[in-house]
Design an enzyme around this catalytic site. Structure first.
Site, mmCIF file in Angstrom:
data_model
loop_
_atom_site.group_PDB
_atom_site.id
_atom_site.type_symbol
_atom_site.label_atom_id
_atom_site.label_comp_id
_atom_site.label_asym_id
_atom_site.label_seq_id
_atom_site.Cartn_x
_atom_site.Cartn_y
_atom_site.Cartn_z
ATOM 1 N N GLY A 165 -34.173 16.252 -12.443
ATOM 2 C CA GLY A 165 -34.473 16.079 -13.629
ATOM 3 C C GLY A 165 -34.143 15.042 -14.593
ATOM 4 O O GLY A 165 -34.748 14.566 -15.506
ATOM 5 N N SER A 202 -32.388 15.627 -0.487
ATOM 6 C CA SER A 202 -33.693 15.403 -0.426
ATOM 7 C C SER A 202 -34.462 14.019 -0.783
ATOM 8 O O SER A 202 -33.587 13.272 -1.407
ATOM 9 C CB SER A 202 -34.382 16.397 -1.553
ATOM 10 O OG SER A 202 -33.875 16.098 -2.623
ATOM 11 N N ARG A 203 -35.634 13.858 -0.466
ATOM 12 C CA ARG A 203 -36.391 12.826 -0.853
ATOM 13 C C ARG A 203 -36.803 13.236 -2.414
ATOM 14 O O ARG A 203 -36.701 14.353 -2.589
ATOM 15 C CB ARG A 203 -37.543 12.333 -0.039
ATOM 16 C CG ARG A 203 -36.858 11.898 1.423
ATOM 17 C CD ARG A 203 -38.039 11.304 2.341
ATOM 18 N NE ARG A 203 -37.628 10.915 3.542
ATOM 19 C CZ ARG A 203 -36.888 9.888 3.642
ATOM 20 N NH1 ARG A 203 -36.771 8.881 2.939
ATOM 21 N NH2 ARG A 203 -36.534 9.592 5.024
ATOM 22 N N THR A 217 -31.568 11.590 -3.571
ATOM 23 C CA THR A 217 -30.652 10.565 -2.831
ATOM 24 C C THR A 217 -30.627 10.309 -1.447
ATOM 25 O O THR A 217 -30.269 9.159 -1.037
ATOM 26 C CB THR A 217 -29.347 11.765 -2.656
ATOM 27 O OG1 THR A 217 -28.844 12.136 -3.976
ATOM 28 C CG2 THR A 217 -27.961 11.272 -1.871
ATOM 29 N N ASP A 251 -40.979 24.408 -10.012
ATOM 30 C CA ASP A 251 -39.801 24.733 -9.265
ATOM 31 C C ASP A 251 -39.395 26.111 -9.721
ATOM 32 O O ASP A 251 -38.517 26.309 -10.654
ATOM 33 C CB ASP A 251 -38.780 23.481 -9.696
ATOM 34 C CG ASP A 251 -37.637 23.301 -8.801
ATOM 35 O OD1 ASP A 251 -37.739 24.218 -7.661
ATOM 36 O OD2 ASP A 251 -36.647 22.742 -9.083
ATOM 37 N N SER A 258 -33.299 27.687 -2.333
ATOM 38 C CA SER A 258 -33.423 26.246 -1.645
ATOM 39 C C SER A 258 -32.118 25.342 -1.811
ATOM 40 O O SER A 258 -31.541 25.133 -0.817
ATOM 41 C CB SER A 258 -34.606 25.336 -2.568
ATOM 42 O OG SER A 258 -34.500 23.820 -2.196
#
Length: 508
Positions: A169, A195-196, A204, A257, A265
């Site tokens: 965020g 994650s992309r 990252t 989300d 997750s």
């Protein structure tokens, strides 16, 4: 019905039927059929697409992914019949009605997700139901364990294994590029699956891919971590908690989300890599995912409780999220900024302070540093050059150039400088607007696209001084970003006089 096969090079779990044949079988588009390869006895379920012209009557189009299991040859005969709906659809409907799901029901859904036995619409229904009817902590634990048990895991014989995660965020949050090598340089092991970007300007994994490949199997990640102490890889390529990646893809169009799914997750990926100690970064701010400290503490307690259920020690850091971390937003710009700090640059201070604070918590949790001294130890590892040496090892073992320098990383060739419209103070940096602007410029797909901030919140600027520069690899992308910038106004500059409210005089 017996039909002749025709191979279709489409990578989905489907078959294409002439609409007449589909009616004869009793199937509609989106239904399931069972296909039997009579030659090898293999039977596969697949979703139905229908056509009036592409496939003639008497023929079935077999998509590539379907045939990976079926193993049928072009022109062969197969038997096609209507298939039953999976039981997991009944459980999804149950969640839509606001009821709690048991462990077995959750496992059934996640197994079907991983096996591609649910259509995108059916998976979206589960995601939406969980978003509207929030999961309790038992359901979150069931989902977390189901995600782990349906994928690959890492097993280490030396402990502790450390991991970290930011809930996101905040633009420019490239701290993993500093935290991972700091922790690994201390002698701890940190297999970082990342994650992309989904809604951001660079996840990252997108950043690390500027420097080295990021797609590896779980076994390769384990081997690299054992050899050099750490890795920064894309979680989607590892088959670690694979259901999570499928869920994220369906969440993307809605920009949702769900809290329970977000908890599962994050913690599923940590549990699957064998982490004993986890630091969670929860940015707090008006334009961040968590708006205030009260909500941040509530989320932190949920992470900690879920960690206890999974036998992991979790600590959460509530961090400042009203402004980007550092000054760079977008893959190349962020990597260049992180590398420059590893090489010895003194700023940006926000990036150094946050990275050493997060790494310091991990060092204290592991016993490497006494409580209250972790941040200082992390800073010393960073400034002493050990983190840079370790990062070069990580880049090298992942197949990149360990000799890369920050000056080798360049932004896109098209740029536009946005200047201050008046003398005053930067009173607001809208995180979401900055992310939207960077994405309009092409980030993260175009690695050179992004934003470089010249002034941050609280800085005084003179009229005509640069506030930020937009970079793009394609001119039309730059023009699109400029249009977006005029609409969003991501940076607000005002003098100490914010407004003037005149006295309304009534004249007789």
């Amino acid at each position: 019905m017996k039909l002749t096969t025709k191979m279709i090079d489409i990578a989905t779990r489907e078959v294409l039927l002439n609409i007449g044949d589909a009616r004869n079988i009793g199937a509609l588009a989106g239904d399931r059929v069972q296909i039997l390869n009579q030659k090898n006895g293999v039977s596969v379920a697949a979703f139905v697409d229908t056509t009036t012209s592409i496939i003639p009557p008497g023929t079935v189009g077999i998509y590539r992914i379907t045939n990976e299991r079926l193993g049928v040859e072009e022109g062969a005969f197969v038997e096609v019949r209507l298939a039953e709906r999976p039981a997991s659809l009944q459980y999804i409907r149950k969640k839509m009605d606001g009821e709690r799901l048991s462990k077995d029901e959750t496992y059934a859904i996640i197994r079907d997700v991983v096996n591609d036995d649910l259509t995108p619409a059916e998976l979206t229904a589960y995601i939406t139901a969980s978003y509207i009817n929030a999961m309790d902590m038992d359901e979150v634990e069931h989902l977390t364990r189901a995600m782990v048990d349906t994928g690959d895991s890492l097993t280490f014989h030396t402990h502790p294994i450390v991991d970290k995660h930011s809930i996101g965020g905040v633009p420019g949050n490239k701290i993993s590029l500093l935290v991972v090598p700091i922790i690994a340089a201390s002698g701890l092991k940190i297999p970082k699956t990342s994650s992309r970007a989904i809604t951001g300007a660079g996840g990252t994994a997108d950043l690390m891919e500027v420097l080295a490949p990021v797609e590896f199997s779980a076994a390769e990640v384990q081997k690299m971590t054992l050899k050099v102490g750490g890795a920064i890889v894309w979680g989607g390529a590892t088959n670690i908690a694979p259901a999570d990646d499928r869920i994220i893809i369906q969440e993307y169009p809605f920009r949702i989300d769900a809290r329970g799914q977000m908890l599962a997750s994050v913690m599923a990926k940590k549990f699957a890599v064998g982490a004993d100690l986890v630091v969670i970064d929860i940015p707090i701010g008006m334009h961040a995912k968590v708006p205030n400290v009260q909500d941040g503490r509530k989320l932190a307690r949920e992470f900690i409780e879920l960690g206890e259920r999974l036998n992991m020690s979790v600590e959460c850091a509530l961090t400042y999220g009203d402004s980007p971390v550092g000054r760079a937003i977008g893959p190349n710009l962020e990597v260049r900024e992180a590398l420059s700090i590893l090489e010895g640059a003194e700023g940006p201070g926000s990036l150094i302070q946050k990275s050493t604070a997060i790494a310091g918590i991990a060092l204290e949790m592991s016993g490497k540093a006494p409580r209250g001294a972790g941040s200082k130890m992390a800073y010393d590892i960073l400034k002493g050059g050990a983190a840079l040496s370790k990062f070069r090892e990580i880049i090298g073992i992942q197949g990149g150039d360990p000799g890369v320098k920050s000056t080798d990383i360049v932004p896109g060739k098209y740029e536009f400088v946005v200047n201050a419209p008046a003398t005053g103070y930067v009173v607001e940096l809208n995180n979401q607007a900055l992310i939207s602007l960077a994405r309009s410029a092409g980030a993260p797909h175009d690695r050179g696209a992004g934003i470089l901030l010249h002034a941050k919140k609280g800085n005084r600027v003179e009229q005509g001084e640069p506030i930020f520069t937009i970079y793009a690899e394609r001119n039309w992308r730059l023009q699109k970003a400029l249009e977006e910038g005029r609409r969003l106004m991501p940076v607000l500059v005002e003098g100490m006089l914010l407004d003037r409210v005149p006295h309304e005089t009534k004249w007789e």
